[in-house]
Design a protein around this motif. Structure first.
Motif, mmCIF file in Angstrom:
data_model
loop_
_atom_site.group_PDB
_atom_site.id
_atom_site.type_symbol
_atom_site.label_atom_id
_atom_site.label_comp_id
_atom_site.label_asym_id
_atom_site.label_seq_id
_atom_site.Cartn_x
_atom_site.Cartn_y
_atom_site.Cartn_z
ATOM 1 N N PRO A 40 0.778 -1.229 0.000
ATOM 2 C CA PRO A 40 0.000 0.000 0.000
ATOM 3 C C PRO A 40 0.816 1.289 0.000
ATOM 4 N N ASN A 41 2.126 1.203 -0.128
ATOM 5 C CA ASN A 41 2.998 2.366 -0.322
ATOM 6 C C ASN A 41 3.012 3.335 0.863
ATOM 7 N N GLY A 42 2.801 2.841 2.072
ATOM 8 C CA GLY A 42 2.891 3.671 3.270
ATOM 9 C C GLY A 42 1.741 4.631 3.462
ATOM 10 N N LYS A 43 0.707 4.541 2.632
ATOM 11 C CA LYS A 43 -0.463 5.427 2.754
ATOM 12 C C LYS A 43 -1.502 4.751 3.630
ATOM 13 N N LEU A 44 -2.009 5.480 4.637
ATOM 14 C CA LEU A 44 -2.936 4.905 5.601
ATOM 15 C C LEU A 44 -4.201 4.384 4.922
ATOM 16 N N GLY A 45 -4.754 5.142 4.003
ATOM 17 C CA GLY A 45 -5.974 4.711 3.317
ATOM 18 C C GLY A 45 -5.770 3.432 2.528
ATOM 19 N N MET A 46 -4.633 3.327 1.860
ATOM 20 C CA MET A 46 -4.330 2.115 1.095
ATOM 21 C C MET A 46 -4.051 0.935 2.028
ATOM 22 N N TYR A 47 -3.432 1.212 3.177
ATOM 23 C CA TYR A 47 -3.183 0.154 4.159
ATOM 24 C C TYR A 47 -4.509 -0.396 4.685
ATOM 25 N N ILE A 48 -5.437 0.496 5.012
ATOM 26 C CA ILE A 48 -6.749 0.065 5.504
ATOM 27 C C ILE A 48 -7.485 -0.722 4.426
ATOM 28 N N SER A 49 -7.413 -0.267 3.175
ATOM 29 C CA SER A 49 -8.065 -1.016 2.100
ATOM 30 C C SER A 49 -7.397 -2.386 1.916
ATOM 31 N N GLY A 50 -6.094 -2.469 2.105
ATOM 32 C CA GLY A 50 -5.388 -3.748 2.045
ATOM 33 C C GLY A 50 -5.835 -4.688 3.159
ATOM 34 N N LEU A 51 -6.030 -4.145 4.357
ATOM 35 C CA LEU A 51 -6.521 -4.960 5.469
ATOM 36 C C LEU A 51 -7.916 -5.487 5.180
#
Length: 136
Positions: A40-51
């Motif tokens: 997710p490239n260190g972006k919180l929104g992308m990390y949450i979507s990955g989870l």
């Protein structure tokens, strides 16, 4: 080198000046590489979507574990081919989930375990409802 430090590993798209860090122990944080480079490239929104993505995949693995059932009088070849296809899809999803957990990120690990548990609960709840409505 300390045991809790990420280990520098040469990655396919990394140059000598920019080596990707691969963790060898569990860690917390949004700075994780999950399945693809720069995601997710260190972006919180992308990390949450990955989870959420790995959660849904884990639930799907549990659903595919009980689907489909062979119907009486069905063509054996078609039934076998259908079950084989669903099994192949389930295995592919299970391996994607496993590779996600191998990022050693605790958030990913927790979401995968909870996803499997929720999926298992929903499958068993659905089965219990069917037996309640159709007692033998």
């Amino acid at each position: 080198m300390s045991h809790d430090m990420p280990m520098p590993m040469p990655m396919p798209n990394a140059t000598m000046n920019h080596m990707a860090m691969m963790h060898m122990t569990f860690f917390w944080g949004k700075d994780v590489i999950m399945l693809f480079n720069d995601w997710p490239n260190g972006k919180l929104g992308m990390y949450i979507s990955g989870l959420l993505f790995v959660f849904v995949l884990a639930v799907a693995v549990e659903f595919f574990s009980v689907f489909p059932t062979i119907k009486t009088g069905a063509n054996p070849f078609v039934s076998g081919l259908t079950q084989t296809s669903v099994y192949g899809l389930r295995m592919a999803l299970a391996y994607i989930v496993m590779l996600s957990v191998m990022s050693y990120n605790l958030g990913v690990f927790i979401f995968v375990v909870v996803g499997h548990a929720v999926g298992f609960f929903l499958v068993k709840y659905r089965a219990a409802l069917k037996t309640k409505d159709n007692p033998v």
